[in-house]
Design a protein around this motif. Structure first.
Motif, mmCIF file in Angstrom:
data_model
loop_
_atom_site.group_PDB
_atom_site.id
_atom_site.type_symbol
_atom_site.label_atom_id
_atom_site.label_comp_id
_atom_site.label_asym_id
_atom_site.label_seq_id
_atom_site.Cartn_x
_atom_site.Cartn_y
_atom_site.Cartn_z
ATOM 1 N N THR A 3 18.001 22.127 -24.702
ATOM 2 C CA THR A 3 16.756 22.224 -23.942
ATOM 3 C C THR A 3 15.915 20.986 -24.215
ATOM 4 O OG1 THR A 3 15.646 23.454 -25.694
ATOM 5 C CG2 THR A 3 16.731 24.747 -23.976
ATOM 6 N N VAL A 4 15.133 20.613 -23.221
ATOM 7 C CA VAL A 4 14.246 19.456 -23.314
ATOM 8 C C VAL A 4 12.823 19.957 -23.182
ATOM 9 C CG1 VAL A 4 13.563 17.286 -22.212
ATOM 10 C CG2 VAL A 4 15.985 17.931 -22.305
ATOM 11 N N HIS A 5 11.957 19.470 -24.058
ATOM 12 C CA HIS A 5 10.539 19.828 -23.991
ATOM 13 C C HIS A 5 9.708 18.610 -24.356
ATOM 14 C CE1 HIS A 5 6.904 22.211 -24.082
ATOM 15 N NE2 HIS A 5 6.579 21.531 -25.169
ATOM 16 N N THR A 6 8.639 18.395 -23.618
ATOM 17 C CA THR A 6 7.692 17.338 -23.930
ATOM 18 C C THR A 6 6.278 17.854 -23.728
ATOM 19 O OG1 THR A 6 6.917 15.103 -23.406
ATOM 20 C CG2 THR A 6 7.832 16.374 -21.579
ATOM 21 N N ARG A 7 5.386 17.387 -24.558
ATOM 22 C CA ARG A 7 3.961 17.725 -24.404
ATOM 23 C C ARG A 7 3.306 16.879 -23.320
ATOM 24 N NH1 ARG A 7 2.299 18.534 -30.743
ATOM 25 N NH2 ARG A 7 3.502 20.442 -30.972
ATOM 26 N N ASN A 8 4.053 15.929 -22.774
ATOM 27 C CA ASN A 8 3.527 15.063 -21.713
ATOM 28 C C ASN A 8 3.651 15.680 -20.323
ATOM 29 O OD1 ASN A 8 2.821 13.037 -23.543
ATOM 30 N ND2 ASN A 8 4.905 12.245 -23.532
ATOM 31 N N ALA A 9 4.136 16.921 -20.271
ATOM 32 C CA ALA A 9 4.224 17.676 -19.014
ATOM 33 C C ALA A 9 3.762 19.097 -19.305
ATOM 34 C CB ALA A 9 5.656 17.678 -18.489
ATOM 35 N N ALA A 10 3.406 19.807 -18.268
ATOM 36 C CA ALA A 10 2.937 21.184 -18.421
ATOM 37 C C ALA A 10 4.009 22.041 -19.097
ATOM 38 C CB ALA A 10 2.584 21.769 -17.059
ATOM 39 N N ALA A 11 3.580 22.852 -20.050
ATOM 40 C CA ALA A 11 4.497 23.759 -20.735
ATOM 41 C C ALA A 11 4.906 24.881 -19.782
ATOM 42 C CB ALA A 11 3.821 24.348 -21.971
ATOM 43 N N PRO A 12 6.106 25.415 -19.942
ATOM 44 C CA PRO A 12 6.521 26.535 -19.100
ATOM 45 C C PRO A 12 5.560 27.719 -19.240
ATOM 46 C CG PRO A 12 8.399 25.640 -20.272
ATOM 47 C CD PRO A 12 7.173 24.995 -20.852
ATOM 48 N N ALA A 13 5.256 28.345 -18.134
ATOM 49 C CA ALA A 13 4.361 29.505 -18.147
ATOM 50 C C ALA A 13 5.145 30.805 -18.215
ATOM 51 C CB ALA A 13 3.477 29.496 -16.897
ATOM 52 N N GLY A 14 6.460 30.715 -18.167
ATOM 53 C CA GLY A 14 7.315 31.892 -18.201
ATOM 54 C C GLY A 14 8.498 31.668 -19.113
ATOM 55 N N HIS A 15 9.500 32.476 -18.945
ATOM 56 C CA HIS A 15 10.691 32.450 -19.803
ATOM 57 C C HIS A 15 11.716 31.458 -19.250
ATOM 58 C CE1 HIS A 15 13.253 34.111 -22.889
ATOM 59 N NE2 HIS A 15 14.235 34.194 -22.004
ATOM 60 N N TYR A 16 11.440 30.172 -19.410
ATOM 61 C CA TYR A 16 12.344 29.110 -18.962
ATOM 62 C C TYR A 16 12.025 27.827 -19.715
ATOM 63 C CZ TYR A 16 8.361 27.711 -16.051
ATOM 64 O OH TYR A 16 7.121 27.328 -15.606
ATOM 65 N N ALA A 17 12.932 26.883 -19.684
ATOM 66 C CA ALA A 17 12.746 25.577 -20.312
ATOM 67 C C ALA A 17 12.258 24.567 -19.281
ATOM 68 C CB ALA A 17 14.069 25.096 -20.904
ATOM 69 N N GLN A 18 11.576 23.522 -19.747
ATOM 70 C CA GLN A 18 11.208 22.450 -18.836
ATOM 71 C C GLN A 18 12.472 21.849 -18.216
ATOM 72 O OE1 GLN A 18 8.953 19.972 -21.530
ATOM 73 N NE2 GLN A 18 7.016 20.536 -20.550
ATOM 74 N N ALA A 19 13.501 21.702 -19.045
ATOM 75 C CA ALA A 19 14.781 21.185 -18.559
ATOM 76 C C ALA A 19 15.884 21.597 -19.525
ATOM 77 C CB ALA A 19 14.746 19.670 -18.419
#
Length: 126
Positions: A3-19
């Motif tokens: 999974t990919v996560h960055t604070r430079n984009a909106a965090a997921p609001a539900g049960h999913y990954a940014q990418a």
């Protein structure tokens, strides 16, 4: 899978990954024009919303180690096809000469009343 996560984009609001990266492909979840700090501005113009959604998409792409030239397919949901030309101008400015496959799909409504949402597939090199 990674999974990919960055604070430079909106965090997921539900049960999913940014990418999610898997077998050389990065699957980027639909990006609404939500600020990275989670604030909403539904009353922003279409151009402002489109730029924020693109910025979120590109931030996630960069966090994965990929670049805009790694984009393979982009799907754009808009609440009216009348926004197509404005989106196309912003998109071309963001991607330059790179031209991934793309679909612009008119939909009756989007979450929170936004005017645009963008999802994408990209080459994943990590």
């Amino acid at each position: 899978m990674k999974t990919v996560h960055t604070r430079n984009a909106a965090a997921p609001a539900g049960h999913y990954a940014q990418a999610v990266g898997h077998n050389g492909t990065l699957y980027i979840s639909g990006q609404l024009p939500v600020s990275p700090d989670g604030s909403h501005n539904v009353s922003a113009s279409f151009a402002e919303q489109a730029q924020m959604a693109l910025d979120n998409l590109l931030a996630i792409l960069h966090a994965s180690g990929s670049t805009p030239t790694d984009l393979i397919k982009v799907t754009v949901y808009v609440t009216t096809i009348a926004h197509w030309a404005a989106f196309d101008r912003l998109y071309a400015a963001a991607l330059g000469e790179h031209r991934p496959a793309r679909a612009v799909v008119p939909v009756p409504e989007l979450h929170h009343g936004y005017l645009i949402e963008i999802e994408a597939l990209a080459r994943y090199l990590a």
